[in-house]
Design a protein around this motif. Structure first.
Motif, PDB file in Angstrom:
ATOM      1  N   ASP A  98       0.872  -1.295  -0.014  1.00 14.74           N
ATOM      2  CA  ASP A  98      -0.069   0.033  -0.075  1.00 14.74           C
ATOM      3  C   ASP A  98       0.781   1.229  -0.023  1.00 14.74           C
ATOM      4  O   ASP A  98       0.561   2.301  -0.671  1.00 14.74           O
ATOM      5  CB  ASP A  98      -0.635   0.013   1.270  1.00 14.74           C
ATOM      6  N   GLU A  99       1.810   1.160   0.806  1.00 13.63           N
ATOM      7  CA  GLU A  99       2.986   2.266   0.906  1.00 13.63           C
ATOM      8  C   GLU A  99       3.777   2.651  -0.529  1.00 13.63           C
ATOM      9  O   GLU A  99       3.640   3.898  -0.893  1.00 13.63           O
ATOM     10  CB  GLU A  99       4.040   2.257   1.768  1.00 13.63           C
ATOM     11  N   LEU A 100       3.872   1.307  -1.232  1.00 17.78           N
ATOM     12  CA  LEU A 100       4.410   1.521  -2.538  1.00 17.78           C
ATOM     13  C   LEU A 100       3.518   2.456  -3.494  1.00 17.78           C
ATOM     14  O   LEU A 100       4.092   3.139  -4.303  1.00 17.78           O
ATOM     15  CB  LEU A 100       5.037   0.121  -3.085  1.00 17.78           C
ATOM     16  N   ALA A 101       2.305   1.881  -3.452  1.00 15.29           N
ATOM     17  CA  ALA A 101       1.166   2.586  -4.228  1.00 15.29           C
ATOM     18  C   ALA A 101       1.161   3.998  -4.133  1.00 15.29           C
ATOM     19  O   ALA A 101       0.725   4.667  -4.910  1.00 15.29           O
ATOM     20  CB  ALA A 101      -0.215   2.134  -4.086  1.00 15.29           C
ATOM     21  N   ARG A 102       1.185   4.419  -2.755  1.00 21.07           N
ATOM     22  CA  ARG A 102       1.072   5.718  -2.478  1.00 21.07           C
ATOM     23  C   ARG A 102       2.442   6.695  -2.678  1.00 21.07           C
ATOM     24  O   ARG A 102       2.269   7.784  -3.430  1.00 21.07           O
ATOM     25  CB  ARG A 102       0.882   5.939  -0.926  1.00 21.07           C
TER      26      ARG A 102
ATOM     27  N   GLY B  39       5.513   5.302  -4.231  1.00 17.40           N
ATOM     28  CA  GLY B  39       6.414   5.130  -5.410  1.00 17.40           C
ATOM     29  C   GLY B  39       7.704   4.296  -5.334  1.00 17.40           C
ATOM     30  O   GLY B  39       8.075   4.197  -3.902  1.00 17.40           O
ATOM     31  N   ALA B  40       8.405   3.629  -6.087  1.00 17.21           N
ATOM     32  CA  ALA B  40       9.212   2.835  -6.183  1.00 17.21           C
ATOM     33  C   ALA B  40      10.693   3.438  -5.418  1.00 17.21           C
ATOM     34  O   ALA B  40      11.234   2.862  -4.601  1.00 17.21           O
ATOM     35  CB  ALA B  40       9.670   2.161  -7.491  1.00 17.21           C
ATOM     36  N   GLU B  41      10.819   4.688  -5.938  1.00 20.43           N
ATOM     37  CA  GLU B  41      12.115   5.658  -5.507  1.00 20.43           C
ATOM     38  C   GLU B  41      12.212   5.430  -3.864  1.00 20.43           C
ATOM     39  O   GLU B  41      13.123   5.324  -3.119  1.00 20.43           O
ATOM     40  CB  GLU B  41      12.410   6.711  -6.138  1.00 20.43           C
ATOM     41  N   ALA B  42      10.943   5.957  -3.359  1.00 16.09           N
ATOM     42  CA  ALA B  42      10.651   5.932  -1.881  1.00 16.09           C
ATOM     43  C   ALA B  42      10.848   4.695  -1.291  1.00 16.09           C
ATOM     44  O   ALA B  42      11.777   4.756  -0.040  1.00 16.09           O
ATOM     45  CB  ALA B  42       9.254   6.679  -1.666  1.00 16.09           C
ATOM     46  N   MET B  43      10.420   3.656  -1.542  1.00 18.26           N
ATOM     47  CA  MET B  43      10.522   2.427  -0.946  1.00 18.26           C
ATOM     48  C   MET B  43      12.069   2.085  -0.915  1.00 18.26           C
ATOM     49  O   MET B  43      12.383   1.373  -0.004  1.00 18.26           O
ATOM     50  CB  MET B  43       9.630   1.348  -1.747  1.00 18.26           C
ATOM     51  N   HIS B  44      12.574   2.230  -2.017  1.00 21.74           N
ATOM     52  CA  HIS B  44      14.137   1.597  -2.341  1.00 21.74           C
ATOM     53  C   HIS B  44      14.780   2.463  -1.042  1.00 21.74           C
ATOM     54  O   HIS B  44      15.716   1.999  -0.504  1.00 21.74           O
ATOM     55  CB  HIS B  44      14.680   2.053  -3.497  1.00 21.74           C
ATOM     56  N   ARG B  45      14.524   3.865  -1.061  1.00 14.77           N
ATOM     57  CA  ARG B  45      15.248   4.705   0.197  1.00 14.77           C
ATOM     58  C   ARG B  45      14.742   4.140   1.464  1.00 14.77           C
ATOM     59  O   ARG B  45      15.785   4.058   2.417  1.00 14.77           O
ATOM     60  CB  ARG B  45      14.911   6.146  -0.081  1.00 14.77           C
ATOM     61  N   LYS B  46      13.672   3.537   1.500  1.00 16.63           N
ATOM     62  CA  LYS B  46      13.216   3.040   2.874  1.00 16.63           C
ATOM     63  C   LYS B  46      14.345   1.810   3.178  1.00 16.63           C
ATOM     64  O   LYS B  46      14.765   1.334   4.242  1.00 16.63           O
ATOM     65  CB  LYS B  46      11.770   2.794   2.838  1.00 16.63           C
ATOM     66  N   LEU B  47      14.259   0.968   2.087  1.00 18.65           N
ATOM     67  CA  LEU B  47      15.110  -0.337   2.177  1.00 18.65           C
ATOM     68  C   LEU B  47      16.750   0.144   2.791  1.00 18.65           C
ATOM     69  O   LEU B  47      17.296  -0.317   3.329  1.00 18.65           O
ATOM     70  CB  LEU B  47      15.040  -0.991   0.912  1.00 18.65           C
ATOM     71  N   ALA B  48      17.025   1.136   1.689  1.00 16.07           N
ATOM     72  CA  ALA B  48      18.575   1.362   2.151  1.00 16.07           C
ATOM     73  C   ALA B  48      18.672   2.061   3.385  1.00 16.07           C
ATOM     74  O   ALA B  48      19.938   1.844   4.073  1.00 16.07           O
ATOM     75  CB  ALA B  48      18.782   2.581   1.163  1.00 16.07           C
ATOM     76  N   ALA B  49      17.854   2.535   4.293  1.00 18.22           N
ATOM     77  CA  ALA B  49      17.799   2.838   5.769  1.00 18.22           C
ATOM     78  C   ALA B  49      17.682   1.751   6.490  1.00 18.22           C
ATOM     79  O   ALA B  49      18.411   1.617   7.655  1.00 18.22           O
ATOM     80  CB  ALA B  49      16.810   3.777   5.841  1.00 18.22           C
ATOM     81  N   ALA B  50      16.953   0.603   6.161  1.00 21.03           N
ATOM     82  CA  ALA B  50      16.868  -0.439   7.059  1.00 21.03           C
ATOM     83  C   ALA B  50      17.788  -1.687   6.684  1.00 21.03           C
ATOM     84  O   ALA B  50      18.249  -2.284   7.597  1.00 21.03           O
ATOM     85  CB  ALA B  50      15.572  -1.278   6.560  1.00 21.03           C
ATOM     86  N   ASP B  51      18.278  -1.653   5.420  1.00 25.76           N
ATOM     87  CA  ASP B  51      19.359  -2.854   5.001  1.00 25.76           C
ATOM     88  C   ASP B  51      19.981  -2.291   3.903  1.00 25.76           C
ATOM     89  O   ASP B  51      19.481  -2.521   2.865  1.00 25.76           O
ATOM     90  CB  ASP B  51      18.292  -4.112   4.667  1.00 25.76           C
TER      91      ASP B  51
END
Length: 328
Positions: free
Chosen positions: A139-143, A145-157
């Motif tokens: 759901d967050e991806l849909a809101r 976008g892909a770049e934001a989720m990738h940044r979230k992943l970069a912070a987590a892992d």
């Protein structure tokens, strides 16, 4: 490690963990101590698991693998997917087998989440699937976008983010699910017990020198025929293995692969090499950030093998004496 499951097998003095960024010399050091202490090298590298990906993953040559036993290398084909959970299980079994056969397991690599799964195995027991979290991430991806989720992943892992393209949203979401529902949450619930392990990490005092080593390694890989290695396996850009640095940079040219050849102009080849260097340097920064969290691991400058070897010898001796005293 707590819990009612079987006792954690790799506490001191039963194994050695060697960590560090790309081109820090960790594989060379692991080979050195494996020879001295009768060890078996167990790779904790998320790309050396793939058969046929040899040059770009800097695998040890066959001559060295014949001299010292190696595990967790060349275990799946380049088209197969591979998970942290599977690594944890298979690497643990490889380590136990080495112990039963009288060898010292020497875990070595640069994949932070792989080490996390070994240091805190119980944390990963129920962390691999969380349907509710996955739905929230989708759901967050849909809101956002892909770049934001990738940044979230970069912070987590950071390690997983370095391997995955932002547009590979399926794997980005999966990596976030593992990371967010895994070590962070479950360790918070079960406590943050420091593992009693013999662990060390190589951290450069002169980061510019490390970057120079990285640049040199990339040049050597290109000269060794990295593009021909990629052409031989006729890869699909969607393969998990092709998200690795050193391979993903060639995927823009994947449509050109014909009969085991990947024709590139000199300009294209040079530009690709520079991109690999840049991505590898950025990845090394993220690796250093990840390994900094392991305060229980002794830190040594890149190339300071003598001091690191002395540390391992001392810890093995001390742990051996301590364990002997416990049985008296």
């Amino acid at each position: 490690m707590g819990g009612e499951r079987e006792k954690y097998p790799f506490g001191a003095p039963n194994a050695v963990f060697v960590m560090g960024p790309t081109a820090s010399g960790k594989s060379e050091f692991a080979f050195r101590i494996a020879k001295r202490f009768g060890g078996e090298i167990i790779s904790a590298d998320s790309m050396q698991i793939y058969r046929g990906l040899d040059i770009g993953t800097a695998k040890e040559p066959e001559s060295r693998r014949a001299e010292v036993p190696h595990s967790m290398i060349d275990i799946v084909g380049p088209a197969e997917e591979y998970s942290v959970a599977r690594f944890r299980d298979e690497a643990t079994e490889a380590g136990k087998k080495a112990l039963l056969e009288g060898r010292l397991p020497v875990f070595v690599g640069g994949t932070g989440l792989y080490f996390e799964s070994l240091f805190y195995p119980l944390s990963f027991g129920s962390a691999m699937k969380d349907p509710q979290l996955r739905k929230e991430l989708e759901d967050e991806l849909a809101r956002t976008g892909a770049e934001a989720m990738h940044r979230k992943l970069a912070a987590a892992d950071p390690s997983a983010a370095a391997r995955l393209h932002p547009n590979d949203t399926k794997r980005v979401i999966r990596a976030l699910e593992i990371s967010l529902s895994g070590a962070a949450v479950n360790r918070a619930e079960t406590g943050t017990e420091v593992p009693d392990v013999i662990a060390l990490k190589f951290e450069p005092r002169d980061r510019a020198a490390l970057y120079a080593r990285i640049n040199c390694r990339v040049e050597e890989m290109m000269k060794a025929g990295l593009k021909n290695e990629i052409a031989r396996i006729s890869p699909d850009p969607e393969w998990q293995s092709m998200q690795a640095i050193g391979y993903k940079e060639f995927m823009v040219y994947s449509a050109r692969i014909r009969d085991g050849k990947l024709p590139l102009t000199d300009e294209e080849l040079a530009a690709t090499a520079e991109l690999i260097k840049k991505h590898t340097r950025n990845y090394a920064k993220r690796q250093l950030t990840w390994f900094r969290r392991y305060a229980f691991a002794a830190s040594f400058d890149v190339g300071d093998f003598d001091a690191a070897e002395e540390y391992v010898a001392k810890r093995l001796a001390e742990s051996g004496r301590r364990n002997a005293a416990r049985t008296d």
